[in-house]
Motif scaffolding. Structure first.
Motif, PDB file in Angstrom:
ATOM      1  N   ILE A  43       0.853  -1.151   0.022  1.00 26.55           N
ATOM      2  CA  ILE A  43       0.125  -0.105   0.095  1.00 26.55           C
ATOM      3  C   ILE A  43       0.877   1.276  -0.073  1.00 26.55           C
ATOM      4  O   ILE A  43       1.871   1.396   0.782  1.00 26.55           O
ATOM      5  CB  ILE A  43      -1.140   0.102   1.212  1.00 26.55           C
ATOM      6  N   SER A  44       0.489   2.260  -0.845  1.00 23.48           N
ATOM      7  CA  SER A  44       1.420   3.375  -1.076  1.00 23.48           C
ATOM      8  C   SER A  44       0.980   4.250   0.102  1.00 23.48           C
ATOM      9  O   SER A  44      -0.116   4.328   0.863  1.00 23.48           O
ATOM     10  CB  SER A  44       1.279   4.120  -2.250  1.00 23.48           C
ATOM     11  N   LYS A  45       1.850   5.361   0.322  1.00 23.11           N
ATOM     12  CA  LYS A  45       1.635   6.274   1.508  1.00 23.11           C
ATOM     13  C   LYS A  45       0.406   7.230   1.123  1.00 23.11           C
ATOM     14  O   LYS A  45      -0.306   7.251   2.038  1.00 23.11           O
ATOM     15  CB  LYS A  45       2.763   7.345   1.584  1.00 23.11           C
ATOM     16  N   LYS A  48      -2.744   5.062   1.870  1.00 27.97           N
ATOM     17  CA  LYS A  48      -3.044   4.864   3.066  1.00 27.97           C
ATOM     18  C   LYS A  48      -3.636   6.124   3.738  1.00 27.97           C
ATOM     19  O   LYS A  48      -4.584   6.023   4.583  1.00 27.97           O
ATOM     20  CB  LYS A  48      -1.772   4.515   3.622  1.00 27.97           C
ATOM     21  N   MET A  49      -3.102   7.137   3.256  1.00 25.83           N
ATOM     22  CA  MET A  49      -3.749   8.522   3.898  1.00 25.83           C
ATOM     23  C   MET A  49      -4.971   8.889   3.316  1.00 25.83           C
ATOM     24  O   MET A  49      -5.750   9.154   4.282  1.00 25.83           O
ATOM     25  CB  MET A  49      -2.532   9.696   3.664  1.00 25.83           C
ATOM     26  N   VAL A  50      -5.370   8.469   2.313  1.00 24.24           N
ATOM     27  CA  VAL A  50      -6.743   8.668   1.791  1.00 24.24           C
ATOM     28  C   VAL A  50      -7.710   7.778   2.588  1.00 24.24           C
ATOM     29  O   VAL A  50      -8.777   8.229   3.036  1.00 24.24           O
ATOM     30  CB  VAL A  50      -6.667   8.505   0.094  1.00 24.24           C
ATOM     31  N   ARG A  51      -7.243   6.729   2.692  1.00 24.93           N
ATOM     32  CA  ARG A  51      -8.373   5.520   3.524  1.00 24.93           C
ATOM     33  C   ARG A  51      -8.305   6.004   4.662  1.00 24.93           C
ATOM     34  O   ARG A  51      -9.613   5.846   5.289  1.00 24.93           O
ATOM     35  CB  ARG A  51      -7.589   4.195   3.391  1.00 24.93           C
ATOM     36  N   ASP A  52      -7.329   6.650   5.404  1.00 25.08           N
ATOM     37  CA  ASP A  52      -7.515   6.892   6.848  1.00 25.08           C
ATOM     38  C   ASP A  52      -8.499   8.151   6.915  1.00 25.08           C
ATOM     39  O   ASP A  52      -9.292   8.237   7.733  1.00 25.08           O
ATOM     40  CB  ASP A  52      -6.203   7.318   7.287  1.00 25.08           C
ATOM     41  N   LEU A  53      -8.059   9.017   5.901  1.00 27.88           N
ATOM     42  CA  LEU A  53      -8.980  10.338   5.802  1.00 27.88           C
ATOM     43  C   LEU A  53     -10.554   9.929   5.681  1.00 27.88           C
ATOM     44  O   LEU A  53     -11.362  10.433   6.506  1.00 27.88           O
ATOM     45  CB  LEU A  53      -8.589  11.184   4.881  1.00 27.88           C
ATOM     46  N   VAL A  54     -10.750   8.914   4.867  1.00 26.53           N
ATOM     47  CA  VAL A  54     -12.055   8.691   4.633  1.00 26.53           C
ATOM     48  C   VAL A  54     -12.835   7.997   5.575  1.00 26.53           C
ATOM     49  O   VAL A  54     -13.813   8.302   5.727  1.00 26.53           O
ATOM     50  CB  VAL A  54     -12.221   7.541   3.157  1.00 26.53           C
ATOM     51  N   SER A  55     -12.119   7.006   6.440  1.00 29.29           N
ATOM     52  CA  SER A  55     -12.498   6.402   7.288  1.00 29.29           C
ATOM     53  C   SER A  55     -12.937   7.452   8.557  1.00 29.29           C
ATOM     54  O   SER A  55     -13.934   7.041   9.189  1.00 29.29           O
ATOM     55  CB  SER A  55     -11.633   5.143   7.896  1.00 29.29           C
ATOM     56  N   GLU A  56     -12.140   8.474   8.663  1.00 27.99           N
ATOM     57  CA  GLU A  56     -12.193   9.489   9.593  1.00 27.99           C
ATOM     58  C   GLU A  56     -13.426  10.158   9.321  1.00 27.99           C
ATOM     59  O   GLU A  56     -14.302  10.592  10.287  1.00 27.99           O
ATOM     60  CB  GLU A  56     -11.127  10.189   9.650  1.00 27.99           C
ATOM     61  N   VAL A  57     -13.629  10.543   8.373  1.00 20.93           N
ATOM     62  CA  VAL A  57     -14.774  11.375   7.943  1.00 20.93           C
ATOM     63  C   VAL A  57     -15.915  10.655   7.773  1.00 20.93           C
ATOM     64  O   VAL A  57     -17.268  11.065   8.489  1.00 20.93           O
ATOM     65  CB  VAL A  57     -14.495  11.984   6.493  1.00 20.93           C
ATOM     66  N   VAL A  58     -16.197   9.491   7.293  1.00 22.32           N
ATOM     67  CA  VAL A  58     -17.360   8.613   7.090  1.00 22.32           C
ATOM     68  C   VAL A  58     -17.539   7.885   8.329  1.00 22.32           C
ATOM     69  O   VAL A  58     -18.873   7.706   8.713  1.00 22.32           O
ATOM     70  CB  VAL A  58     -17.182   7.768   5.760  1.00 22.32           C
TER      71      VAL A  58
END
Length: 118
Positions: A43-45, A48-58
């Protein structure tokens, strides 16, 4: 046993003899480069950052919330119940363990945040 399958994983060089596990003409092995399929699960940086952000928002999925509730209510077999539930939903042992750890980590962050505010 099937010698042609065993031979695939055998790193010994061929002997030049027509029979046996290492049968065949002795040749020098070619060094092969890495295949692109070896990088598939990495998994690229950015990802990973995008997935963390999405899980945080959603937030969490409903089944993840159920896992969190199982963890909160606790009890003796909470971890095993979480694992079994996650395995039913996700299908594999490895994914279930990964999801269980992910939910436990999220719960730890929630508790840490609550401890800081109080």
């Amino acid at each position: 046993a099937r010698p042609h399958i065993i031979r695939k994983y055998n790193n010994m060089s061929s002997t030049g003899i027509a029979v046996g596990l290492n049968r065949g003409f002795p040749v020098t092995k070619r060094v092969m480069g890495a295949r692109p399929s070896n990088n598939k699960a990495r998994i690229s940086k950015r990802t990973k950052m995008v997935r963390d952000l999405v899980s945080e928002v959603v937030g969490m999925n409903p089944y993840e919330r159920r896992l969190l509730d199982m963890l909160k209510t606790g009890g003796a077999g909470a971890e095993k119940r979480m694992y079994k539930f996650a395995k039913r939903r996700l299908g594999t042992h490895r994914r279930a363990l990964k999801k269980r750890d992910q939910v436990k980590e999220a719960y730890g962050k929630i508790r840490a945040r609550a401890a800081v505010t109080h």
